[in-house]
Design a protein around this motif. Sequence first.
Motif: not given
Lengths: 416, 416
Positions: A27-30, A162-165, A167-172, B194, B204, B206, B210, B378
């Motif tokens: 997951h992007i949080e990790d 990079d993780i923020g971007l 997330a912005g794309l909706g990729v989890e 997201i 979304r 972001i 971040t 971003i």
Amino acid sequence: MFFKVKTSEEVLEILKGFDPVGTEVVHIEDALNRVLSGQIVSEEDMPNFSRSSMDGYAVRAKDTFGASDSLPAFLELKGEVIMGGTPTDRVVPGTAVRISTGGMIPEGADAVVMIEHCQSMDDKTIEVCRSVAPLENVIARGDDLRAGTIVFGKGSILRPQDIGLIAGLGVETIPVYKRPTVGIISTGDEVIPIDLRPRPGQVRDINSYTLGAFCRQRGAIPMNMGVCKDDFDEMRETVGRVLNACDTVWISGGSSVGARDMTVKVLESFAEARLLVHGIAISPGKPTIIARIGAKALFGLPGHVASAMVVAEIYLAPFLSVLSGERRSSGDGHLYRQAELERNVESASGRDDYIRVRLNKREGRLFAEPIFGKSGLISTLVDAQGLVKIDRNTEGIYQGQTVEVMLFTPSRGEAW
Amino acid sequence: MFFKVKTSEEVLEILKGFDPVGTEVVHIEDALNRVLSGQIVSEEDMPNFSRSSMDGYAVRAKDTFGASDSLPAFLELKGEVIMGGTPTDRVVPGTAVRISTGGMIPEGADAVVMIEHCQSMDDKTIEVCRSVAPLENVIARGDDLRAGTIVFGKGSILRPQDIGLIAGLGVETIPVYKRPTVGIISTGDEVIPIDLRPRPGQVRDINSYTLGAFCRQRGAIPMNMGVCKDDFDEMRETVGRVLNACDTVWISGGSSVGARDMTVKVLESFAEARLLVHGIAISPGKPTIIARIGAKALFGLPGHVASAMVVAEIYLAPFLSVLSGERRSSGDGHLYRQAELERNVESASGRDDYIRVRLNKREGRLFAEPIFGKSGLISTLVDAQGLVKIDRNTEGIYQGQTVEVMLFTPSRGEAW
């Protein structure tokens, strides 16, 4: 058996011959500091609509041309853009729509006049005192990214933005390389686990903890396999077990010639084993052994802790990068800082010398003070902030000379 | 209410007025990058016996004086030091005892002759071809540390070698400051989680990701509290809940004046609240709000992600240092690197400007290329490796000028 001491460059080249340890999905949080094992491609424009970057009025830029404090443009106020919604009002010539930062630009409008440059005349009319150019104060659709863009390549190491971007794309969840597991074995009849009280002649196992934390710092997972006696059968059994469980094996200890020979014998006793390196032309760290068994690398590291750490910085850090699938556009994974050397340092030619240095800042200038001391002393490492290399073709470096200090990875601590 | 915009220095001073979040005890295997909340004092000499740093023979240095290839000294071989044990043999005048690296120096000996400088005559006699000075090739008792030494002070951030030294002292668990927990709230009627597909006008979230990764990078524990609407009651309820659960609250969003005012109203609605900062003289990041409720700091951060990240680097990084109990002997917790500016950059006076820069290396020289772009994008952060400050008393910086680049914490990645 005669084995030629290898140069640093040869050893680094050999270490590139290993492969990343596999992939997984997180997951992007990790995902901070993780390494992408595939590309990230934008599937949509970002943002996917044109937005205002200011509080103000969405207008047709043309309607504001020539406007000034003395000769304002008067526009008819047609309503307000609701945040998060599609504007209901269209901006036709001579009109304006109230908009907040982040609001969607209404159809017909191509710019935003900042609220500071307008005055409300009545409920229906605003006075615009400044002209705006088309797209002024507007983030247009796709300004951040166009659909189909490769945002990050395989091998990228992810930072917060990079993780923020992503997330912005909706990729989890994203594909990343696994963190390599490192089996760490300390050897030596004189070495005891740290929870025991040493009798005279015994020392506690410093290396396992130093190397373990070094692994963590570099994104790897250390597995502390404890202390092993200088006994062929015990060591062979331990190495075999660790080899099965881990992606790489680091055997530290064996500073004596006898112990070193034992490590080589143990490594060579495995059917597939190939001895790749037996001695490197550096100091400290010369008695380093590298073998390959199957797809895995095994290291025999010097027992002196400062030697082991130098070998870790110079060879194991890039080796972990290889196992982790890291790809860099620049640099070797170390941070460098220039400093003026505070003392002359002599060096034997024919080998790369790494001296530990303390950094001192005085009057805005940065100085590197060589720390002399036997490589068996860990305090010399604790006092140091980095290493300075004296190339094997150089006989020494002089006081006042500018040197590149390879910084020990700072723990978000001292900043130079 | 009129609230004067504060300077960066004033804000940093205000942030020093908070306290570390508490302490806990951790095992040294989990101590990398943790911050000591108490001193570490050595309770014993390290090493606690004199050791050989070479393979060779323990001797009385005096017995070797004058020895050379043409006139060697002959010594009677009295046995061997067993690794990890107390030597049974005493070195009396005219005798030597075989010793390996790390072995305990026998009573009577004060130096070690390297094995390379000796020849075995028979089972009982060696020839010594080089003289040694007292303590040569010996690590004396206490050479690393004397008992009673303060090894690390309160506030030290632990590196691998520091953990190694602590292990060497036999200390398995240490007192450290807790990692601060950060409650992160995204606000804005246009912001959606997201995992939802944005409709036109929606974007979304972001910032939560971040800022969350930024916290992790700085040793803090982010708690992603999701998206909150621009609604007083909802926001107040959310802030109240997060305030109870976390050590600090970061509200991101509210780029519009209306949303910003709402954040201030919500913060001021708490009984103990004190508004400390309402606007900072920097760009981007001016509309930053800081309030204190009890012992906790609450931040209203700009909604534009690049602005939020600049505020995070400049203020939240040192703030997390304060909460984490970090004490530095140097620097501000950032890494800097000098580079030549590639383009002129203008700046409005009266505020500190932070420009994002891309680093480029060409022919051994490092260049900083300003990335211009709206702070809502971003991608400008993703393309950048750091920030360059243009001081508020400066009108601009010029192409070719050497600038100090504040590096974004590199993810053991690019090295400059």
